[in-house]
Design an enzyme around this catalytic site. Structure first.
Site, PDB file in Angstrom:
ATOM      1  NE  ARG A 186     -18.320 -12.265 -13.032  1.00 17.68           N
ATOM      2  CZ  ARG A 186     -17.811 -11.067 -12.801  1.00 17.68           C
ATOM      3  NH1 ARG A 186     -18.260 -10.018 -13.485  1.00 17.68           N
ATOM      4  NH2 ARG A 186     -16.859 -10.868 -11.921  1.00 17.68           N
ATOM      5  CG  ASP A 224     -10.476  -2.828  -9.786  1.00 16.17           C
ATOM      6  OD1 ASP A 224     -10.056  -1.672  -9.961  1.00 16.17           O
ATOM      7  OD2 ASP A 224     -11.656  -3.072  -9.483  1.00 16.17           O
ATOM      8  CG  ASN A 225     -13.506  -3.023 -13.039  1.00 17.69           C
ATOM      9  OD1 ASN A 225     -13.550  -4.024 -12.327  1.00 17.69           O
ATOM     10  ND2 ASN A 225     -14.176  -1.927 -12.750  1.00 17.69           N
ATOM     11  N   GLY A 280      -9.928  -7.518  -4.580  1.00 15.60           N
ATOM     12  CA  GLY A 280     -10.235  -8.961  -4.606  1.00 15.60           C
ATOM     13  C   GLY A 280     -11.702  -9.206  -4.935  1.00 15.60           C
TER      14      GLY A 280
HETATM   15  P1  AMP Z   1     -16.748  -3.296  -9.201  1.00 16.34           P
HETATM   16  O1  AMP Z   1     -16.907  -1.811  -9.216  1.00 16.34           O
HETATM   17  O2  AMP Z   1     -18.037  -4.064  -9.253  1.00 16.34           O
HETATM   18  O3  AMP Z   1     -15.763  -3.772 -10.209  1.00 16.34           O
HETATM   19  O4  AMP Z   1     -16.149  -3.637  -7.738  1.00 16.34           O
HETATM   20  C1  AMP Z   1     -14.965  -3.080  -7.198  1.00 16.34           C
HETATM   21  C2  AMP Z   1     -14.565  -3.865  -5.986  1.00 16.34           C
HETATM   22  O5  AMP Z   1     -15.576  -3.790  -4.982  1.00 16.34           O
HETATM   23  C3  AMP Z   1     -14.346  -5.344  -6.236  1.00 16.34           C
HETATM   24  O6  AMP Z   1     -13.294  -5.772  -5.380  1.00 16.34           O
HETATM   25  C4  AMP Z   1     -15.656  -5.959  -5.837  1.00 16.34           C
HETATM   26  O7  AMP Z   1     -15.551  -7.310  -5.466  1.00 16.34           O
HETATM   27  C5  AMP Z   1     -16.053  -5.090  -4.645  1.00 16.34           C
HETATM   28  N1  AMP Z   1     -17.513  -5.048  -4.443  1.00 16.34           N
HETATM   29  C6  AMP Z   1     -18.434  -4.396  -5.191  1.00 16.34           C
HETATM   30  N2  AMP Z   1     -19.663  -4.570  -4.683  1.00 16.34           N
HETATM   31  C7  AMP Z   1     -19.542  -5.354  -3.591  1.00 16.34           C
HETATM   32  C8  AMP Z   1     -20.459  -5.891  -2.637  1.00 16.34           C
HETATM   33  N3  AMP Z   1     -21.768  -5.655  -2.702  1.00 16.34           N
HETATM   34  N4  AMP Z   1     -19.941  -6.667  -1.650  1.00 16.34           N
HETATM   35  C9  AMP Z   1     -18.634  -6.914  -1.569  1.00 16.34           C
HETATM   36  N5  AMP Z   1     -17.715  -6.440  -2.427  1.00 16.34           N
HETATM   37  C10 AMP Z   1     -18.157  -5.668  -3.427  1.00 16.34           C
HETATM   38 MG    MG Z   2     -14.661  -5.086 -10.781  1.00 13.91          MG
END
Ligand code: AMP
Ligand code: MG
Length: 478
Positions: A170, A246-247, A89
């Protein structure tokens, strides 16, 4: 339009409540504007003067809500490095509303229901990377999310070390991920799954509304868009780095810029993500991973669509990818038509670039001015002979072109960028920004918008990457 004249809508909130959670942004302390994107403001119909106003800063900092805004975070799950994570999420992105067909998000605006152990923040370093790279992707003509504003702050957050927090405003025509479908499928929430499919069709593939077999056509379109997107990444030399489901965007655009990189020297096995020990998301693996991810999506859609029919649609992926990639590469080589043997011809070239450690971007830019004098091209590699052999076949192949060399050069100079935002360039911008100097951010932004242009002041960024700056790996922490 002034900010106070904007009326945001929130179409996603029409979905069942399990799909999202309402949440207010948590503003950062002592925010300041770093950069605003005039081109995006114009596309959204926002007056340019508004970009430099105090209101804008408050708005991006989540301290000022525009009319109609009902902030929320989206629920999704996904496969991370091949393993299913039951709930992810928006842990640090908050949706604040829609203008036209663009859905606005504040990334780094504080915790949500989905933050797990995270702080809901994004550091300056990663925010600069996302802000600049999404504009660079757009400048290269590759579909992507974009950014309107980047703000910094004096607030510190902890990563490997203490770092300053930032927020990127964004936007995207869709924020739905493969993982959004996976969540409802794995939870066996089929009513929500169906509602999400209808929503995604309306948002990204409206021509399918009311069609018989609309869900199957929807999956088929996602297969095609994914194949196209990854072919575009491969052609330009972009390594995303974290192709977790998820990306992956249902709309087929580049989303979630993390430890990405453009190739320095051509290296099929290049891994930009420091934590990706086995190269699951290496440059050369991207096309196969695209298919793996589509298979995960296929599984998620199986309550709605016959698996057999989806298999058939997915079976087209490799061909679609290969055809599109070959088209793009023939364009980069300045070839007007395709013929039997072009795949081998291209493979030959890539083998030479790999063996001679040739800068990928610089090679194609130099080739764009090739007239028979080989010096400039031979100079790019460690040895001359393999390149010279390939140029013998290139000379022959060019004779099949009907246009003149000048026409070919003009075409190629519009296809082969002079600049891509390599990691060492971004790092220069980040190092200066951390000292409060945003001039390099501004320069890279200008280059990102037109990477085919000439910028005499930044000639050094068009050269091969300096030896000591090549092939940097980045950590996922952001
Ligand atoms: P990402 O690798 O940035 O695509 O993030 C993967 C997941 O981790 C997603 O659900 C993000 O919302 C969550 N996430 C990444 N960094 C944070 C953060 N600093 N605080 C809360 N959730 C995070
Ligand atoms: Mg992500």
């Amino acid at each position: 339009m002034k900010l106070n004249e904007i009326k945001l809508t929130n179409p996603y909130l029409a979905l069942p409540e399990l799909c999202y959670t309402r949440v207010k942004p948590t503003p950062l302390r002592k925010p300041f504007l770093i950069h605003a994107n005039r081109a995006v403001a114009q596309e959204l119909g926002i007056d340019e003067e508004e970009l430099w106003s105090e209101h804008l800063l408050e708005f991006v900092n989540g301290a000022l809500e525009l009319q109609g805004s009902e902030p929320f975070a989206m629920c999704y799950s996904g496969h991370q490095f091949g393993y299913y994570v039951p709930r992810l999420g928006d842990g640090r992105a908050i949706n604040i509303g829609t203008i036209g067909d663009q859905h606005l998000q504040l990334k780094g605006a504080g915790q949500t229901e989905y933050s797990r152990s995270g702080d809901g923040r994004a550091v300056l370093r990663s925010s600069i990377r996302e802000y600049l790279m999404s504009e660079a992707m757009h400048g290269l003509g590759i579909e992507t999310t974009r950014a309107l504003v980047l703000i910094g702050s004096e607030q510190q957050v902890i990563r490997e070390d203490w770092e300053k927090a930032a927020i990127v405003l964004r936007l995207s025509p869709s924020w739905i991920r493969f993982g959004t479908f996976e969540y409802f499928a794995h939870e066996k929430k089929h009513k929500e799954l169906e509602a999400l499919a209808d929503y995604a069709i309306a948002e990204s593939y409206p021509h399918l509304i009311g069609e018989p077999d609309a869900y199957l056509h929807f999956f088929t379109e996602v297969v095609g868009k994914t194949a196209r997107l990854i072919a575009e990444w491969q052609a330009v030399g972009f390594n995303h780095g974290v192709m977790n489901t998820d990306n992956m965007s249902i709309h087929g655009l580049t989303i979630d810029y993390g430890p990405y990189a453009f190739l320095d020297d051509y290296d099929f096995q290049y891994i930009c993500n420091h934590t990706d020990t086995y190269g699951r998301y290496s440059f050369g693996s991207q096309p196969n991973i695209g298919e793996w991810n589509l298979r995960a999506l296929m599984q998620a859609l199986s309550p709605l669509i016959s698996a057999e029919k989806m298999e058939k649609a997915l079976a087209r992926y490799n061909t679609l990818y290969a055809e599109h990639y070959l088209d793009l590469m023939c364009g980069k080589l300045g070839l007007e038509s395709q013929e039997k043997g072009d795949r081998e011809f291209l493979r030959h070239l890539l083998g030479v670039l790999q063996a001679l450690s040739v800068d990928y971007t610089l090679f194609f830019r130099t080739l764009s001015r090739y007239e028979g004098d080989r010096k400039a091209l031979l100079k790019l590699g460690l040895y001359h002979e393999p390149m010279s052999d390939w140029l013998d076949s290139y000379d022959k192949r060019l004779r099949k072109n009907a246009s003149t060399a000048e026409q070919r050069h003009a075409r190629m100079l519009k296809i082969n960028p002079k600049y891509v935002l390599k990691n060492y360039m971004l790092q220069e911008a980040i190092d200066a920004a951390e000292e409060g100097d945003f001039l390099i951010v501004e320069s890279l932004f200008d280059i990102a918008q037109n990477p085919y242009g000439e910028y005499p002041a930044f000639e050094r960024w068009a050269a091969a990457t300096p030896e000591e700056s090549k092939n940097r790996k980045l950590s996922c922490s952001s």
